[in-house]
Design an enzyme around this catalytic site. Structure first.
Site, short mmCIF file in Angstrom:
data_model
loop_
_atom_site.label_atom_id
_atom_site.label_comp_id
_atom_site.label_asym_id
_atom_site.label_seq_id
_atom_site.Cartn_x
_atom_site.Cartn_y
_atom_site.Cartn_z
CB SER A 210 -0.92 0.01 1.23
OG SER A 210 -0.15 -0.01 2.41
CG ASN B 81 -3.20 -4.31 13.44
OD1 ASN B 81 -2.66 -4.25 12.34
ND2 ASN B 81 -3.63 -5.44 13.98
CG HIS C 202 -43.20 20.29 -9.93
ND1 HIS C 202 -43.29 18.99 -9.52
CD2 HIS C 202 -43.84 21.03 -8.96
CE1 HIS C 202 -43.98 18.92 -8.38
NE2 HIS C 202 -44.31 20.16 -8.01
CB SER D 279 -17.07 22.00 -29.68
OG SER D 279 -17.13 21.12 -30.77
CG ASN E 230 -19.52 22.67 -24.96
OD1 ASN E 230 -20.60 23.13 -25.35
ND2 ASN E 230 -18.73 21.95 -25.72
CD GLN F 299 -2.81 -2.44 2.58
OE1 GLN F 299 -2.04 -2.79 3.46
NE2 GLN F 299 -2.70 -2.86 1.33
CE LYS G 156 -3.80 2.84 4.87
NZ LYS G 156 -4.76 2.03 5.66
N1 ARG Z 1 -0.84 -1.38 5.66
C1 ARG Z 1 -1.74 -1.81 6.68
C2 ARG Z 1 -3.09 -1.10 6.48
O1 ARG Z 1 -3.11 -0.05 5.96
C3 ARG Z 1 -1.24 -1.46 8.03
C4 ARG Z 1 -1.75 -2.36 9.11
C5 ARG Z 1 -1.17 -3.70 8.92
N2 ARG Z 1 -1.47 -4.62 9.89
C6 ARG Z 1 -1.42 -5.96 9.64
N3 ARG Z 1 -1.58 -6.71 10.63
N4 ARG Z 1 -1.23 -6.40 8.44
O2 ARG Z 1 -4.10 -1.62 6.84
#
Ligand code: ARG
Length: 464
Positions: free
Chosen positions: A29, A116, A162, A283, A291, A328, A331
């Site tokens: 991520s 977490n 309306h 256009s 537009n 995850q 975000k």
């Molecule tokens: N990249 C993870 C998320 O955004 C962070 C938390 C990860 N925790 C885990 N136990 N995999 O959720």
């Protein structure tokens, strides 16, 4: 997956095989959550200061870690940081770099915490400052609408129900309706700040921690009001994400409704407003076209903000407690909604600075469709003490007559009116005047010029 500098996953003491390539790629991520780097470092600094205060780490190690974290922050700001997707997310990227900079002592930073609780602490901090930014933007937007309104108190247009001409209103009154909506949006975002005031840091993976940590201390450091009460709920909770996505969605609706009306009013058929060249596009084939693309963009983007809200609702529905990878995605949804609403407010602000009402056309249209009929019925009730339903019927007859003669109400003579209802006298002629109609809507919240001026004063004070 999450790897250290030797390119081995941090859990390689137990999991002997490398995670499959495809999951490593899609499960990472970092491309999204690197936006949280400042908050992640802020949270880590508060955490290590607390660990020192509680005598869990030494003064020397605390300082070393803080020094390293600040160095990392500067590297990221100066774009000298190498984000590594093999290291999954922002938390491991930063921790790994800390090892590179200060060596094995970096290993103390993850004492009594988990990714977490780290990730939600980061996200809450990020949402807090981003919400304040949205509040400021909304306030600026409101100021622009107030300026437009001040110039248009006496601009008469038809109000619609309306999409049929209903009753004459002041264009300023219409604009101020949106001030009410955006004020409600402000309140909604403001309330979210209240709900963002609990500190998740220190609940660790889901159960709390064996270390003697002080969560009140980190709460103070990170400007939260107090620590969260239940470690399992804390790790599982994304209500604050829903609140944000919902608030963005409602604000998008308001923007989209205004956009839609402006598109209609800017059309050749309506011609009630004219967009300046700064907020139209051409256009590629029809040279004459101008537009209203920016307005259409606003209307279109509303869909993706709803989508983000629905994605999050669906992710949470039926998800057992506590942390799961499903979470995850929160975000990406939050960042996308934030970017969208930020741009939309800016674009709408630009449009509201770059259009001209076609006052002549507005007045002309306000006179079409017998828009003062309700005034006439009200007048008959007030002047002759008739029940409203009776007055309504007399008025209907007058409108039918005018329609058959293809005339507007103000063109009827007293003789013609008297033929329909002999009680009527000369006074009635002023009832058909659009200005008089607006002036008499003095009830609180109505469109009378007097009311509008007072409201503008009130809004100006509130948005200072
Ligand atoms: N990249 C993870 C998320 O955004 C962070 C938390 C990860 N925790 C885990 N136990 N995999 O959720």
């Amino acid at each position: 997956m999450v790897q250290n500098k030797n390119n081995k996953a941090v859990w390689n003491t137990r999991i002997k095989k490398d995670t499959s390539r495809i999951f490593k790629k899609v499960g990472s991520s970092i491309s999204v959550d690197k936006r949280l780097f400042k908050e992640d470092i802020q949270g880590s600094i508060a955490h290590v200061e607390m660990l020192f205060k509680q005598k869990i780490v030494s003064f020397k190690i605390k300082n070393k870690i803080i020094w390293g974290l600040n160095k990392i922050k500067n590297e990221i700001i100066k774009k000298k940081f190498n984000f590594n997707s093999n290291l999954e997310d922002i938390h491991i990227n930063i921790e790994n770099r800390l090892f590179e900079i200060i060596g094995e002592d970096a290993g103390y930073i993850h004492t009594g915490r988990s990714r977490n609780d780290q990730v939600i602490t980061d996200l809450k901090l990020w949402l807090r400052s981003s919400t304040v930014k949205i509040l400021n933007q909304l306030n600026n937007l409101i100021k622009i609408i107030i300026k437009d309104s001040e110039k248009n108190v006496k601009t008469i247009m038809p109000g619609f129900t309306h999409l049929k001409n209903a009753q004459p209103i002041s264009f300023a009154h219409y604009l101020l309706a949106y001030v009410e909506m955006f004020n409600r949006d402000k309140k909604r975002f403001q309330n979210n700040l209240e709900n963002l005031s609990e500190n998740p840091l220190g609940v660790a993976a889901l159960a709390g921690t064996n270390f003697n940590i002080d969560r009140n201390y980190t709460s103070k450091k990170l400007k939260f009001k107090n620590p969260t009460n239940n470690s399992i709920d804390t790790v599982s909770d994304r209500d604050f994400v829903l609140d944000f996505l919902y608030s963005v969605s409602v604000c998008s609706i308001h923007i989209s409704r205004m956009a839609e009306e402006f598109i209609i009013w800017n059309s050749d058929a309506f011609g009630l407003i004219k967009l300046n060249d700064k907020v139209v596009t051409g256009s590629s084939i029809m040279p004459q076209k101008k537009n209203p693309d920016p307005l259409e963009y606003l209307r279109g983007k509303t869909g993706s903000s709803f989508g983000n809200l629905f994605s999050m609702l669906t992710i949470l529905k039926g998800l057992p407690l506590s942390y799961f990878k499903d979470l995850q995605d929160d975000k990406e949804l939050v960042f996308n909604s934030y970017d969208q609403i930020k741009n939309s407010i800016l674009i709408l602000s630009e449009i509201l600075k770059n259009f001209t009402p076609n006052k002549k056309r507005m007045l002309e249209l306000a006179n079409i469709g017998y828009t003062t009929s309700t005034d006439l019925a009200d007048y008959i009730v007030i002047s002759y003490g008739l029940p409203f339903r009776k007055a309504y019927n007399i008025t209907s007859k007058i409108v039918n007559y005018a329609e058959s003669k293809k005339m507007s109400l103000d063109k009827l003579t007293l003789e013609e009116l008297k033929k329909i209802e002999p009680k009527l006298n000369e006074d009635i002629l002023k009832v058909f005047n659009l200005k008089n109609s607006i002036k008499s809507k003095k009830s609180y919240g109505g469109t009378s010029f007097e009311n509008i001026k007072k409201m503008i004063k009130k809004y100006k004070k509130e948005s200072k």
